[in-house]
Scaffold this motif. Structure first.
Motif, PDB file in Angstrom:
ATOM      1  N   ILE A  62      67.834  55.458  38.150  1.00 16.47           N
ATOM      2  CA  ILE A  62      67.917  54.318  37.237  1.00 16.47           C
ATOM      3  C   ILE A  62      67.023  53.217  37.800  1.00 16.47           C
ATOM      4  CG2 ILE A  62      69.447  52.581  36.210  1.00 16.47           C
ATOM      5  CD1 ILE A  62      71.790  54.494  36.593  1.00 16.47           C
ATOM      6  N   ALA A  63      66.181  52.642  36.971  1.00 21.16           N
ATOM      7  CA  ALA A  63      65.349  51.512  37.402  1.00 21.16           C
ATOM      8  C   ALA A  63      65.679  50.322  36.509  1.00 21.16           C
ATOM      9  CB  ALA A  63      63.875  51.868  37.304  1.00 21.16           C
ATOM     10  N   ILE A  64      66.092  49.233  37.150  1.00 23.27           N
ATOM     11  CA  ILE A  64      66.551  48.067  36.391  1.00 23.27           C
ATOM     12  C   ILE A  64      65.551  46.927  36.510  1.00 23.27           C
ATOM     13  CG2 ILE A  64      68.400  46.357  36.151  1.00 23.27           C
ATOM     14  CD1 ILE A  64      70.251  48.395  37.601  1.00 23.27           C
ATOM     15  N   ALA A  65      65.150  46.369  35.373  1.00 26.98           N
ATOM     16  CA  ALA A  65      64.371  45.136  35.403  1.00 26.98           C
ATOM     17  C   ALA A  65      65.396  44.039  35.661  1.00 26.98           C
ATOM     18  CB  ALA A  65      63.649  44.926  34.086  1.00 26.98           C
ATOM     19  N   SER A  66      65.272  43.394  36.822  1.00 28.67           N
ATOM     20  CA  SER A  66      66.340  42.518  37.289  1.00 28.67           C
ATOM     21  C   SER A  66      65.952  41.048  37.269  1.00 28.67           C
ATOM     22  CB  SER A  66      66.721  42.937  38.708  1.00 28.67           C
ATOM     23  OG  SER A  66      67.577  41.992  39.287  1.00 28.67           O
ATOM     24  N   ARG A  67      66.858  40.259  36.720  1.00 25.83           N
ATOM     25  CA  ARG A  67      66.626  38.805  36.687  1.00 25.83           C
ATOM     26  C   ARG A  67      66.907  38.156  38.030  1.00 25.83           C
ATOM     27  NH1 ARG A  67      70.766  37.769  32.041  1.00 25.83           N
ATOM     28  NH2 ARG A  67      71.663  39.553  33.135  1.00 25.83           N
TER      29      ARG A  67
ATOM     30  N   GLY B 117      63.464  32.612  38.078  1.00 27.62           N
ATOM     31  CA  GLY B 117      64.236  31.685  37.243  1.00 27.62           C
ATOM     32  C   GLY B 117      64.863  32.452  36.092  1.00 27.62           C
ATOM     33  N   LEU B 118      65.867  31.868  35.492  1.00 29.87           N
ATOM     34  CA  LEU B 118      66.676  32.627  34.554  1.00 29.87           C
ATOM     35  C   LEU B 118      66.440  32.342  33.080  1.00 29.87           C
ATOM     36  CD1 LEU B 118      70.316  33.265  35.706  1.00 29.87           C
ATOM     37  CD2 LEU B 118      68.569  34.859  34.995  1.00 29.87           C
TER      38      LEU B 118
ATOM     39  N   LYS C 231      66.953  51.491  41.509  1.00 29.68           N
ATOM     40  CA  LYS C 231      65.940  50.562  42.021  1.00 29.68           C
ATOM     41  C   LYS C 231      65.880  49.358  41.094  1.00 29.68           C
ATOM     42  CE  LYS C 231      61.492  49.893  43.793  1.00 29.68           C
ATOM     43  NZ  LYS C 231      61.486  48.990  44.884  1.00 29.68           N
ATOM     44  N   GLU C 232      65.822  48.170  41.673  1.00 23.77           N
ATOM     45  CA  GLU C 232      65.706  46.964  40.857  1.00 23.77           C
ATOM     46  C   GLU C 232      64.319  46.357  41.000  1.00 23.77           C
ATOM     47  OE1 GLU C 232      69.213  44.241  40.142  1.00 23.77           O
ATOM     48  OE2 GLU C 232      69.847  45.204  41.992  1.00 23.77           O
ATOM     49  N   ILE C 233      63.767  45.965  39.884  1.00 26.66           N
ATOM     50  CA  ILE C 233      62.433  45.384  39.881  1.00 26.66           C
ATOM     51  C   ILE C 233      62.517  44.005  39.228  1.00 26.66           C
ATOM     52  CG2 ILE C 233      60.140  45.621  38.854  1.00 26.66           C
ATOM     53  CD1 ILE C 233      60.831  48.742  38.985  1.00 26.66           C
ATOM     54  N   GLY C 234      62.054  43.003  39.948  1.00 21.76           N
ATOM     55  CA  GLY C 234      62.158  41.640  39.432  1.00 21.76           C
ATOM     56  C   GLY C 234      61.272  41.416  38.208  1.00 21.76           C
ATOM     57  N   TYR C 235      61.719  40.539  37.329  1.00 20.80           N
ATOM     58  CA  TYR C 235      60.880  40.149  36.184  1.00 20.80           C
ATOM     59  C   TYR C 235      61.334  38.786  35.709  1.00 20.80           C
ATOM     60  CZ  TYR C 235      64.441  40.717  32.537  1.00 20.80           C
ATOM     61  OH  TYR C 235      65.553  40.562  31.743  1.00 20.80           O
ATOM     62  N   LYS C 236      60.467  38.183  34.914  1.00 22.42           N
ATOM     63  CA  LYS C 236      60.836  36.881  34.382  1.00 22.42           C
ATOM     64  C   LYS C 236      61.444  37.071  33.009  1.00 22.42           C
ATOM     65  CE  LYS C 236      58.832  32.365  33.294  1.00 22.42           C
ATOM     66  NZ  LYS C 236      60.126  31.724  33.289  1.00 22.42           N
ATOM     67  N   PHE C 237      62.705  36.699  32.898  1.00 21.21           N
ATOM     68  CA  PHE C 237      63.415  36.768  31.618  1.00 21.21           C
ATOM     69  C   PHE C 237      62.821  35.673  30.747  1.00 21.21           C
ATOM     70  CE2 PHE C 237      67.432  35.824  29.131  1.00 21.21           C
ATOM     71  CZ  PHE C 237      67.485  37.042  28.472  1.00 21.21           C
ATOM     72  N   GLY C 238      62.017  36.066  29.767  1.00 25.87           N
ATOM     73  CA  GLY C 238      61.271  35.081  28.989  1.00 25.87           C
ATOM     74  C   GLY C 238      62.111  34.340  27.972  1.00 25.87           C
ATOM     75  N   LYS C 239      61.414  33.532  27.168  1.00 25.02           N
ATOM     76  CA  LYS C 239      62.097  32.851  26.062  1.00 25.02           C
ATOM     77  C   LYS C 239      62.019  33.757  24.851  1.00 25.02           C
ATOM     78  CE  LYS C 239      62.315  28.049  27.092  1.00 25.02           C
ATOM     79  NZ  LYS C 239      61.722  27.901  28.407  1.00 25.02           N
ATOM     80  N   ARG C 240      62.994  33.618  23.990  1.00 28.38           N
ATOM     81  CA  ARG C 240      62.973  34.361  22.743  1.00 28.38           C
ATOM     82  C   ARG C 240      61.710  34.022  21.972  1.00 28.38           C
ATOM     83  NH1 ARG C 240      65.800  36.643  18.725  1.00 28.38           N
ATOM     84  NH2 ARG C 240      67.577  37.773  19.587  1.00 28.38           N
TER      85      ARG C 240
END
Ligand code: GDD
Ligand code: MN
Length: 355
Positions: A114-119, A125-126, A194-203
């Motif tokens: 499982i690979a998670i795009a992680s906030r 930033g969230l 595995k967790e991979i960081g990403y930027k949780f964008g705006k809608r």
């Protein structure tokens, strides 16, 4: 390896063109053999029609549900139609950047199940209001209390993740609300995450469908997971075994004391007897499955260490409540049993029978 992207939608008409365009670009640039599966809950804005226009020329499948509603269950419906070896779940509103897809696939190819795009990995930033951040943290803490085995995973609530299709093979998924990943993490078959960081964008367009109802569904979902994961059943069995132990304990305590033994001595004997009956009953019943993989020797040692401390807690209660609060010694023992049962259960699940 073929990849299926599952996208739940409800009133996301304006986001579809941009989303598809970015996903196709990622597919092309990275030579990904991929398909998109949109699961729409009969959105009044016509999301399904917009998505369907692409299905003639692109690998896009649109499923419209009329009976059921909900993000997580929509994903499960999508899994049933997916043809890929790797499944990826993401939102339609572009808060989950499609450009992260290759990294998720790469992590799976490198051995993650499982690979998670992680906030919560990296410093991105969230992009959430304070209220939602708080709810999110609380929700996560609550899940960790019951499901400590996934404590290490930082973003258990992520809506953007990839997994090998085998992870959910033969597993009955029945999620409520939003948390499809939590359902998979608790019930799925996997070894490496595995967790991979990403930027949780705006809608990009439209509104979030998050509501009080979703928060409520989350609590119901947790209860249902406690039941379906077998945890609640385990605790019930442990309590039944404990009740049998209590009966043995009290009977011995009563008879030995009546035969003239000092109640602290008969208490100690009573505890030892119930302790042994508890161990063997739990071994053949409550933790039967775990016991297959665990040598009886190490289990007995660990159980004795746990229960030795349990006895200590029990005896302290027996003494303290009898001497300090002048309780009837049987009552003091009962209080001690409750305290030590909780201690013992935690020790049993998390240590003695941990496979
Ligand atoms: N089919 C279907 N049915 N889709 C739905 C429903 C539903 O009842 N409710 C929401 N969706 C779709 C939306 O159209 C969107 O594509 C996606 O699910 C996410 O919905 P949002 O309302 O935008 O969710 P959010 O931004 O508040 O939260 C999302 O991102 C978080 C971070 O990854 C969710 O995916 C959360 O679970 C996640 O924690
Ligand atoms: Mn969103």
């Amino acid at each position: 390896m073929k990849v299926s992207i599952i996208i739940p939608t409800y009133n996301e008409k304006e986001n579809i063109p941009k989303l598809f365009e970015r996903i196709f670009k990622v597919f092309n640039e990275n030579k990904i053999d991929g398909e998109i599966i949109v699961v729409d809950d009969n959105s009044p804005d016509g999301t399904a029609d917009v998505a369907n226009k692409y299905s003639k020329n692109f690998p896009v499948k649109v499923i419209t549900r009329k009976e059921e509603k909900g993000l997580a269950s929509a994903c499960v419906e999508g899994f049933k139609h997916a043809k890929g070896d790797i499944f990826i779940v993401m939102d339609a509103d572009l808060q989950h950047p499609p450009e992260k897809i290759p990294e998720l696939i790469f992590a799976i190819k490198k051995g993650a199940d499982i690979a998670i795009a992680s906030r919560y990995v990296g410093n991105f930033g969230l992009n959430l209001s304070l209220g939602r951040k708080l709810i999110s943290k609380l929700a996560s803490k609550l899940a960790e209390t019951f499901f400590w085995e996934i404590k290490e995973i930082k973003d258990k609530e992520s809506g953007f993740f990839a997994f090998k299709k085998e992870v959910i093979k033969d597993i009955e998924l029945k999620p409520k609300g939003y948390k499809i990943l939590l359902e998979i993490l608790i019930l799925g078959n996997y070894n490496k995450v595995k967790e991979i960081g990403y930027k949780f964008g705006k809608r990009y367009a439209g509104k979030s469908k998050m509501s009080f109802n979703v928060v409520f569904s989350y609590l119901i979902h947790l209860m249902s997971l406690l039941w379906r994961s077998g945890k609640l059943m385990k605790f019930l069995k442990f309590c039944i075994v404990g009740v049998i132990g209590v009966a043995i304990n009290l009977a011995i305590l009563y008879f030995l004391t009546n035969f003239g033994l000092y109640y602290m001595i008969s208490g100690a004997v009573a505890i030892e007897a119930s302790l042994l009956s508890n161990f063997f009953l739990n071994r053949i019943w409550t933790f039967r499955r775990e016991a297959k993989h665990i040598g009886i020797g190490s289990a007995i040692v660990k159980d004795h260490i746990t229960r030795l401390m349990g006895i200590l807690i029990n005896l302290i209660c027996l003494f303290a409540f009898t001497e300090l609060f002048h309780f009837y010694y049987i009552i003091s023992m009962l209080i001690g049993i409750v305290a030590s049962t909780l201690w013992n259960f935690i020790g049993n699940v998390r240590w003695v029978w941990k496979t």
